[in-house]
Design a protein around this motif. Sequence first.
Motif, PDB file in Angstrom:
ATOM      1  N   ILE A  39      11.005  -0.409  43.949  1.00  0.00           N
ATOM      2  CA  ILE A  39      10.083   0.207  44.776  1.00  0.00           C
ATOM      3  C   ILE A  39       8.630  -0.024  43.909  1.00  0.00           C
ATOM      4  O   ILE A  39       7.722  -0.463  44.352  1.00  0.00           O
ATOM      5  N   ALA A  40       8.603   0.200  43.027  1.00  0.00           N
ATOM      6  CA  ALA A  40       7.299   0.004  42.114  1.00  0.00           C
ATOM      7  C   ALA A  40       6.910  -1.405  42.074  1.00  0.00           C
ATOM      8  O   ALA A  40       5.615  -1.617  42.432  1.00  0.00           O
ATOM      9  N   GLU A  41       7.671  -2.085  41.491  1.00  0.00           N
ATOM     10  CA  GLU A  41       7.269  -3.532  41.560  1.00  0.00           C
ATOM     11  C   GLU A  41       7.216  -4.158  42.696  1.00  0.00           C
ATOM     12  O   GLU A  41       6.163  -5.178  43.009  1.00  0.00           O
ATOM     13  N   ALA A  42       7.913  -3.925  44.014  1.00  0.00           N
ATOM     14  CA  ALA A  42       7.658  -4.523  45.050  1.00  0.00           C
ATOM     15  C   ALA A  42       6.327  -4.254  45.519  1.00  0.00           C
ATOM     16  O   ALA A  42       5.377  -4.746  46.211  1.00  0.00           O
ATOM     17  N   SER A  43       5.986  -2.708  45.455  1.00  0.00           N
ATOM     18  CA  SER A  43       4.353  -2.269  45.832  1.00  0.00           C
ATOM     19  C   SER A  43       3.335  -3.084  45.175  1.00  0.00           C
ATOM     20  O   SER A  43       2.309  -3.438  45.795  1.00  0.00           O
ATOM     21  N   TRP A  44       3.458  -3.252  43.649  1.00  0.00           N
ATOM     22  CA  TRP A  44       2.714  -4.030  43.149  1.00  0.00           C
ATOM     23  C   TRP A  44       2.551  -5.536  43.676  1.00  0.00           C
ATOM     24  O   TRP A  44       1.437  -5.715  43.690  1.00  0.00           O
ATOM     25  N   GLN A  45       3.467  -6.120  43.778  1.00  0.00           N
ATOM     26  CA  GLN A  45       3.373  -7.345  44.227  1.00  0.00           C
ATOM     27  C   GLN A  45       2.771  -7.555  45.614  1.00  0.00           C
ATOM     28  O   GLN A  45       2.039  -8.493  46.042  1.00  0.00           O
ATOM     29  N   SER A  46       3.124  -6.699  46.420  1.00  0.00           N
ATOM     30  CA  SER A  46       2.348  -6.517  47.766  1.00  0.00           C
ATOM     31  C   SER A  46       0.792  -6.226  47.811  1.00  0.00           C
ATOM     32  O   SER A  46      -0.031  -7.022  48.265  1.00  0.00           O
ATOM     33  N   LEU A  47       0.261  -5.580  46.721  1.00  0.00           N
ATOM     34  CA  LEU A  47      -0.857  -5.197  46.555  1.00  0.00           C
ATOM     35  C   LEU A  47      -1.685  -6.371  46.001  1.00  0.00           C
ATOM     36  O   LEU A  47      -2.848  -6.715  46.165  1.00  0.00           O
ATOM     37  N   ARG A  48      -1.160  -7.156  45.047  1.00  0.00           N
ATOM     38  CA  ARG A  48      -1.452  -8.238  44.570  1.00  0.00           C
ATOM     39  C   ARG A  48      -1.797  -9.508  45.437  1.00  0.00           C
ATOM     40  O   ARG A  48      -2.714 -10.025  45.513  1.00  0.00           O
ATOM     41  N   ARG A  49      -1.011  -9.502  46.482  1.00  0.00           N
ATOM     42  CA  ARG A  49      -0.773 -10.367  47.580  1.00  0.00           C
ATOM     43  C   ARG A  49      -2.076 -10.314  48.489  1.00  0.00           C
ATOM     44  O   ARG A  49      -2.492 -11.155  49.036  1.00  0.00           O
ATOM     45  N   LEU A  50      -2.420  -8.816  48.575  1.00  0.00           N
ATOM     46  CA  LEU A  50      -3.660  -8.521  49.302  1.00  0.00           C
ATOM     47  C   LEU A  50      -4.910  -9.301  48.992  1.00  0.00           C
ATOM     48  O   LEU A  50      -5.987  -9.720  49.567  1.00  0.00           O
ATOM     49  N   ASP A  51      -5.264  -9.277  47.478  1.00  0.00           N
ATOM     50  CA  ASP A  51      -6.169 -10.053  46.751  1.00  0.00           C
ATOM     51  C   ASP A  51      -6.278 -11.479  47.202  1.00  0.00           C
ATOM     52  O   ASP A  51      -7.347 -12.172  47.293  1.00  0.00           O
ATOM     53  N   GLU A  52      -5.134 -12.167  47.437  1.00  0.00           N
ATOM     54  CA  GLU A  52      -4.857 -13.508  48.053  1.00  0.00           C
ATOM     55  C   GLU A  52      -5.614 -13.834  49.294  1.00  0.00           C
ATOM     56  O   GLU A  52      -6.082 -14.818  49.627  1.00  0.00           O
ATOM     57  N   LEU A  53      -5.552 -12.792  50.077  1.00  0.00           N
ATOM     58  CA  LEU A  53      -5.875 -12.902  51.407  1.00  0.00           C
ATOM     59  C   LEU A  53      -7.535 -12.979  51.343  1.00  0.00           C
ATOM     60  O   LEU A  53      -8.381 -13.224  51.746  1.00  0.00           O
TER      61      LEU A  53
END
Length: 113
Positions: free
Chosen positions: A99-113
């Motif tokens: 959960i923690a790692e998947a959340s972090w990956q999702s937040l990082r992808r927001l920066d890419e958008l």
Amino acid sequence: FKLIDQVKEELCFISKDFKNDFKALRNKNKSHFINTYNNNLKQHFVLPDFQNIMRGYVKPDDQPINTQLEQVLVMESERFCVPELLFHPSDIGIEMAGIAEASWQSLRRLDEL
């Protein structure tokens, strides 16, 4: 009927310190769990028989278990080991983010958008 969901929701919890809790369990230091979680680690869940009992329930510690009439699941380390897999699925060989790692990956992808 969602019996396992009921067991999970009524008995499972997230450990605040998984490694020390598991170590204390292996050393049979149950007082650690009673003090930390304000309940006894070992819990009994009475299964429904669908004649007299239509829904399972957690048996209070002060009530004896009637093995003639009740089918009981004894839950101990399962109460906190099963939910731990949400955070560390690799513990059982699932190559997937927790959960923690998947959340972090999702937040990082927001920066890419």
